[in-house]
Design an enzyme around this catalytic site. Structure first.
Site, PDB file in Angstrom:
ATOM      1  N   GLY A  74     -13.544  30.047  -5.699  1.00  0.00           N
ATOM      2  CA  GLY A  74     -14.122  31.135  -6.481  1.00  0.00           C
ATOM      3  C   GLY A  74     -15.418  30.778  -7.195  1.00  0.00           C
ATOM      4  CB  SER A  75     -17.328  27.630  -7.620  1.00  0.00           C
ATOM      5  OG  SER A  75     -17.352  27.171  -6.282  1.00  0.00           O
ATOM      6  N   GLY A  76     -18.231  30.245  -5.756  1.00  0.00           N
ATOM      7  CA  GLY A  76     -19.323  30.958  -5.101  1.00  0.00           C
ATOM      8  C   GLY A  76     -19.894  30.238  -3.894  1.00  0.00           C
ATOM      9  CE  LYS A  77     -15.832  26.115  -1.905  1.00  0.00           C
ATOM     10  NZ  LYS A  77     -15.077  26.722  -2.994  1.00  0.00           N
ATOM     11  CB  SER A  78     -17.822  31.802   0.618  1.00  0.00           C
ATOM     12  OG  SER A  78     -17.517  31.975   1.920  1.00  0.00           O
ATOM     13  N   GLY A  88     -17.276  22.845  -4.536  1.00  0.00           N
ATOM     14  CA  GLY A  88     -16.962  23.442  -5.841  1.00  0.00           C
ATOM     15  C   GLY A  88     -15.584  24.068  -5.803  1.00  0.00           C
ATOM     16  CG  LEU A  89     -13.462  24.294  -9.558  1.00  0.00           C
ATOM     17  CD1 LEU A  89     -13.464  24.833 -10.998  1.00  0.00           C
ATOM     18  CD2 LEU A  89     -12.198  23.479  -9.293  1.00  0.00           C
ATOM     19  CB  SER A 130     -15.335  18.899   0.027  1.00  0.00           C
ATOM     20  OG  SER A 130     -16.386  19.708  -0.443  1.00  0.00           O
TER      21      SER A 130
END
Ligand code: PPS
Ligand code: ADP
Length: 203
Positions: A35-39, A32-33, A106
Site C-alpha cells: 500500500g505504499s504505492g510501488k505499483s 516498500g510496504l 522485497s
C-alpha cells in the site's frame, strides 16, 4: 543443481540493443510496504517512459505470484526465493535493452543486495517507496491490513513480519508527501540526471 551446462553467447548483444533503442537499460527496483504505492508509481513511470518511446516493462508482485511464483507463500524463505527469481527475470529484461520496473515488497535487505549483485553497478536502481505504516494502513487498498489486524492473515509485512528499509537507496520517494505525478517525475528526473534516458525537450 544443473551440471554440464555451457553458457551460450547471443548474436545480438545488450549493447547492440541499447544502441538501437537510444537509451540505457536497468532495473528500477521499487521496494516498500504493502500500500505504499510501488505499483501505482511504477505504472505511472512506465506510462511516461512509454510515451517517450523508451522500452520498459512492469513486473508486479500480485501478477507474478499468480504465475511464475504461484508455488510460493510469504514465509521468509519463500519471499527470498520470490525475489531471487524476479531478480533473474529482471536481469533478462536488462539484457534485452529495456528498463524493467519491479514492484515487490522485497522486505529483506540481503535479498535486494543479491539482485544488485546480479547485474552491473549502473543497472540496479533501488527506489525506496517510503510511506509510514499508519498511512499504508489507512489506504489499505485491498483490505489486507484489516485482515492482518484481525489475525486472518499471518506474517503480514509491517504487522507480524519485518520490513528492512533500504539504508542507501539510489532514490527515495515519499508518497505521503507528494502526488503520484510528482513521485513519477522524481524518478524520471533521476534517470535524466544520470543520463540513462534522453534529456527533456525544451521546445
Ligand atoms: N503476508 C503477506 N505479507 C505481505 N503481502 C501479502 C501477504 N499476503 C498477501 N500479500 C499480498 O501480496 C503482495 C506482496 O507480494 P510480494 O511478492 O511483493 O511480497 S514479497 O516481496 O515476497 O515480500 C502484497 O501486494 P502489495 O500490496 O502490492 O505490496 C499483498 O497484496
Ligand atoms: N503519491 C502516491 N503515490 C502512490 N500511491 C498513492 C499516492 N497517494 C495515494 N496513493 C494511493 O495509495 C495506494 C497504493 O497502492 P499500490 O500502488 O497498490 O501500493 P503497493 O503496490 O505498494 O502495494 C493506491 O490506492 C494509490 O491510489
Amino acid at each position: 543443481m544443473s551440471t554440464n551446462i555451457v553458457w551460450h553467447h547471443t548474436s545480438v548483444t545488450k549493447e547492440d540493443r541499447r544502441k538501437r533503442n537510444g537509451h540505457h537499460s536497468a532495473i528500477l527496483w521499487f521496494t516498500g510496504l504493502s500500500g505504499s504505492g510501488k505499483s501505482t508509481v511504477a505504472n505511472a513511470v512506465s506510462r511516461r517512459l512509454f510515451e517517450l518511446g523508451i522500452q520498459n516493462y512492469v513486473l508486479d508482485g500480485d501478477n507474478i505470484r499468480h504465475g511464475l511464483n504461484k508455488d510460493l507463500g510469504f514465509s521468509a524463505a519463500d519471499r527470498t526465493e520470490n525475489i531471487r527469481r524476479i531478480g533473474e527475470v529482471a536481469k533478462l529484461f536488462v539484457d534485452s535493452g529495456q528498463f524493467v520496473l519491479t514492484a515487490f515488497i522485497s522486505p529483506f535487505a540481503e535479498d535486494r543486495a543479491l539482485v544488485r549483485r546480479l547485474v552491473e553497478e549502473d543497472e540496479f536502481i533501488e527506489i525506496y517507496v517510503n510511506c509510514p505504516l499508519e498511512e499504508c494502513e489507512k489506504r489499505d487498498p485491498k483490505g489486507l491490513y484489516q485482515k492482518a489486524r484481525r489475525g486472518e492473515i499471518r506474517e503480514f509485512t509491517g504487522i507480524d513480519s519485518p520490513y528492512e528499509a533500504p539504508e542507501a537507496p539510489e532514490l527515495t520517494i515519499e508518497t505521503h508527501r507528494y502526488s503520484v505525478d510528482e513521485c513519477a517525475e522524481q524518478v524520471l528526473a533521476y534517470l535524466r540526471e544520470r543520463g540513462m534516458i534522453p534529456a527533456a525537450k525544451t521546445d
